[in-house]
Design a protein around this motif. Structure first.
Motif, PDB file in Angstrom:
ATOM      1  N   ILE A   1      14.876  -5.050 -24.917  1.00  0.00           N
ATOM      2  CA  ILE A   1      14.439  -4.005 -23.999  1.00  0.00           C
ATOM      3  C   ILE A   1      14.841  -4.397 -22.583  1.00  0.00           C
ATOM      4  CG2 ILE A   1      12.462  -2.726 -23.106  1.00  0.00           C
ATOM      5  CD1 ILE A   1      11.053  -3.454 -25.799  1.00  0.00           C
ATOM      6  N   LEU A   2      15.719  -3.605 -21.988  1.00  0.00           N
ATOM      7  CA  LEU A   2      16.151  -3.882 -20.623  1.00  0.00           C
ATOM      8  C   LEU A   2      14.966  -3.823 -19.680  1.00  0.00           C
ATOM      9  CD1 LEU A   2      18.556  -4.463 -18.763  1.00  0.00           C
ATOM     10  CD2 LEU A   2      18.873  -1.993 -18.549  1.00  0.00           C
ATOM     11  N   GLY A   3      14.142  -2.788 -19.794  1.00  0.00           N
ATOM     12  CA  GLY A   3      12.966  -2.682 -18.945  1.00  0.00           C
ATOM     13  C   GLY A   3      12.600  -1.241 -18.684  1.00  0.00           C
ATOM     14  N   ASP A   4      11.750  -1.070 -17.676  1.00  0.00           N
ATOM     15  CA  ASP A   4      11.225   0.239 -17.314  1.00  0.00           C
ATOM     16  C   ASP A   4      11.587   0.576 -15.878  1.00  0.00           C
ATOM     17  OD1 ASP A   4       9.902   0.201 -19.793  1.00  0.00           O
ATOM     18  OD2 ASP A   4       8.082  -0.632 -18.921  1.00  0.00           O
ATOM     19  N   VAL A   5      12.034   1.808 -15.681  1.00  0.00           N
ATOM     20  CA  VAL A   5      12.225   2.361 -14.345  1.00  0.00           C
ATOM     21  C   VAL A   5      11.117   3.392 -14.161  1.00  0.00           C
ATOM     22  CG1 VAL A   5      13.705   3.754 -12.842  1.00  0.00           C
ATOM     23  CG2 VAL A   5      14.717   1.984 -14.313  1.00  0.00           C
ATOM     24  N   VAL A   6      10.277   3.182 -13.154  1.00  0.00           N
ATOM     25  CA  VAL A   6       9.181   4.096 -12.859  1.00  0.00           C
ATOM     26  C   VAL A   6       9.538   4.824 -11.575  1.00  0.00           C
ATOM     27  CG1 VAL A   6       6.704   4.331 -12.479  1.00  0.00           C
ATOM     28  CG2 VAL A   6       7.569   2.498 -13.969  1.00  0.00           C
ATOM     29  N   LEU A   7       9.638   6.133 -11.685  1.00  0.00           N
ATOM     30  CA  LEU A   7      10.131   6.957 -10.574  1.00  0.00           C
ATOM     31  C   LEU A   7       9.088   8.005 -10.221  1.00  0.00           C
ATOM     32  CD1 LEU A   7      13.481   7.618  -9.676  1.00  0.00           C
ATOM     33  CD2 LEU A   7      12.495   9.754 -10.392  1.00  0.00           C
ATOM     34  N   CYS A   8       8.929   8.255  -8.926  1.00  0.00           N
ATOM     35  CA  CYS A   8       7.997   9.275  -8.458  1.00  0.00           C
ATOM     36  C   CYS A   8       8.792  10.437  -7.867  1.00  0.00           C
ATOM     37  CB  CYS A   8       7.035   8.698  -7.428  1.00  0.00           C
ATOM     38  SG  CYS A   8       5.790   9.882  -6.891  1.00  0.00           S
ATOM     39  N   PRO A   9       9.018  11.489  -8.650  1.00  0.00           N
ATOM     40  CA  PRO A   9       9.811  12.616  -8.150  1.00  0.00           C
ATOM     41  C   PRO A   9       9.257  13.278  -6.898  1.00  0.00           C
ATOM     42  CG  PRO A   9       9.719  12.694 -10.523  1.00  0.00           C
ATOM     43  CD  PRO A   9       8.742  11.628 -10.082  1.00  0.00           C
ATOM     44  N   VAL A  10       7.939  13.359  -6.733  1.00  0.00           N
ATOM     45  CA  VAL A  10       7.410  14.020  -5.539  1.00  0.00           C
ATOM     46  C   VAL A  10       7.812  13.250  -4.282  1.00  0.00           C
ATOM     47  CG1 VAL A  10       5.084  12.973  -5.519  1.00  0.00           C
ATOM     48  CG2 VAL A  10       5.435  15.250  -4.567  1.00  0.00           C
ATOM     49  N   VAL A  11       7.776  11.943  -4.315  1.00  0.00           N
ATOM     50  CA  VAL A  11       8.213  11.133  -3.169  1.00  0.00           C
ATOM     51  C   VAL A  11       9.722  11.303  -2.976  1.00  0.00           C
ATOM     52  CG1 VAL A  11       8.468   8.780  -2.268  1.00  0.00           C
ATOM     53  CG2 VAL A  11       6.313   9.481  -3.334  1.00  0.00           C
ATOM     54  N   ALA A  12      10.470  11.271  -4.063  1.00  0.00           N
ATOM     55  CA  ALA A  12      11.927  11.453  -3.977  1.00  0.00           C
ATOM     56  C   ALA A  12      12.265  12.805  -3.366  1.00  0.00           C
ATOM     57  CB  ALA A  12      12.554  11.324  -5.364  1.00  0.00           C
TER      58      ALA A  12
ATOM     59  N   ASP B   1       0.822  -1.205   0.000  1.00  0.00           N
ATOM     60  CA  ASP B   1       0.000   0.000   0.000  1.00  0.00           C
ATOM     61  C   ASP B   1       0.855   1.253   0.000  1.00  0.00           C
ATOM     62  OD1 ASP B   1      -2.432  -1.356   0.061  1.00  0.00           O
ATOM     63  OD2 ASP B   1      -2.462  -1.473   2.250  1.00  0.00           O
ATOM     64  N   GLY B   2       0.364   2.276  -0.662  1.00  0.00           N
ATOM     65  CA  GLY B   2       0.998   3.584  -0.624  1.00  0.00           C
ATOM     66  C   GLY B   2       2.011   3.810  -1.732  1.00  0.00           C
ATOM     67  N   ALA B   3       2.399   5.069  -1.816  1.00  0.00           N
ATOM     68  CA  ALA B   3       3.377   5.482  -2.824  1.00  0.00           C
ATOM     69  C   ALA B   3       4.768   5.040  -2.407  1.00  0.00           C
ATOM     70  CB  ALA B   3       3.336   6.997  -2.994  1.00  0.00           C
ATOM     71  N   THR B   4       5.597   4.770  -3.390  1.00  0.00           N
ATOM     72  CA  THR B   4       7.006   4.462  -3.179  1.00  0.00           C
ATOM     73  C   THR B   4       7.821   5.379  -4.077  1.00  0.00           C
ATOM     74  OG1 THR B   4       8.631   2.660  -3.023  1.00  0.00           O
ATOM     75  CG2 THR B   4       7.121   2.608  -4.913  1.00  0.00           C
ATOM     76  N   ASP B   5       9.131   5.320  -3.952  1.00  0.00           N
ATOM     77  CA  ASP B   5       9.973   6.230  -4.731  1.00  0.00           C
ATOM     78  C   ASP B   5      10.302   5.706  -6.121  1.00  0.00           C
ATOM     79  OD1 ASP B   5      11.674   4.233  -3.751  1.00  0.00           O
ATOM     80  OD2 ASP B   5      12.846   5.618  -2.516  1.00  0.00           O
ATOM     81  N   VAL B   6      10.590   4.416  -6.254  1.00  0.00           N
ATOM     82  CA  VAL B   6      10.986   3.865  -7.553  1.00  0.00           C
ATOM     83  C   VAL B   6      10.579   2.396  -7.640  1.00  0.00           C
ATOM     84  CG1 VAL B   6      13.335   3.206  -6.820  1.00  0.00           C
ATOM     85  CG2 VAL B   6      12.902   3.723  -9.223  1.00  0.00           C
ATOM     86  N   LEU B   7      10.183   1.996  -8.834  1.00  0.00           N
ATOM     87  CA  LEU B   7       9.902   0.600  -9.146  1.00  0.00           C
ATOM     88  C   LEU B   7      10.647   0.254 -10.433  1.00  0.00           C
ATOM     89  CD1 LEU B   7       6.034   0.568  -8.557  1.00  0.00           C
ATOM     90  CD2 LEU B   7       7.761  -0.545  -7.117  1.00  0.00           C
ATOM     91  N   ALA B   8      11.072  -0.991 -10.539  1.00  0.00           N
ATOM     92  CA  ALA B   8      11.785  -1.444 -11.732  1.00  0.00           C
ATOM     93  C   ALA B   8      11.063  -2.659 -12.301  1.00  0.00           C
ATOM     94  CB  ALA B   8      13.230  -1.793 -11.385  1.00  0.00           C
ATOM     95  N   PHE B   9      10.857  -2.630 -13.620  1.00  0.00           N
ATOM     96  CA  PHE B   9      10.171  -3.708 -14.312  1.00  0.00           C
ATOM     97  C   PHE B   9      11.087  -4.258 -15.409  1.00  0.00           C
ATOM     98  CE2 PHE B   9       6.903  -0.918 -12.604  1.00  0.00           C
ATOM     99  CZ  PHE B   9       6.098  -1.822 -11.922  1.00  0.00           C
ATOM    100  N   PRO B  10      11.868  -5.304 -15.078  1.00  0.00           N
ATOM    101  CA  PRO B  10      12.783  -5.871 -16.077  1.00  0.00           C
ATOM    102  C   PRO B  10      12.018  -6.587 -17.185  1.00  0.00           C
ATOM    103  CG  PRO B  10      12.870  -7.122 -14.025  1.00  0.00           C
ATOM    104  CD  PRO B  10      11.937  -5.981 -13.794  1.00  0.00           C
TER     105      PRO B  10
END
Length: 147
Positions: free
Chosen positions: A81-92, A58-67
């Protein structure tokens, strides 16, 4: 190396810097030139939904990685395709001050962290954590020296 960045949120972020950093990390880790990486900058609600759906948390996190593909896994004539890095700048940005970092430095660190996860690194044990965070520090220092 193709690095794509999509900014779907409102926090100020230096997108060119993150793309340059990602290229630095991929080159330093000897990721084949034909591999692609996507970095997606999202808002708190989007990362919270992804965190719930994919991590069961639950809740927001700073970064997720999807290889997607591991280096060398795809045939030379197929997209890699190596994958996706999903980053939340507001949390960071919110956590940066408490960690003694600038918002930009925190976003950089999380970008490297996400890419290393795509490359198979983890921090589940103390040894793994020490290795991953040590490499993160070295990659960031190398990027700073070349910037």
């Amino acid at each position: 190396m193709a690095v794509y960045l999509a900014d779907e949120q409102d926090e100020p972020v230096d997108a060119e810097d993150l793309v340059a950093l990602a290229r630095h990390v991929l080159a330093a880790q000897r990721v084949p030139d034909e591999m692609e990486l996507a970095i997606l900058l999202v808002d708190r609600d989007t990362i919270a939904a992804l965190n719930a759906e994919h991590m069961g948390k639950d809740g927001a996190t700073d970064v997720l990685a999807f290889p997607i593909d591991e280096p060398g896994e795809s045939s030379p004539d197929a997209p890699s395709i190596l994958g996706d890095v999903v980053l939340c700048p507001v949390v960071a940005h919110e956590q940066a001050a408490g960690l003694g970092r600038t918002p930009q430095d925190e976003v950089r660190l999380l970008t490297v962290h996400g890419i290393l996860h795509l490359l198979g690194m983890d921090h589940g044990t103390e040894d793994d954590e020490r290795e991953m965070f040590g490499l993160t520090d070295r990659l960031l220092a190398g990027y700073g020296a070349g910037a």
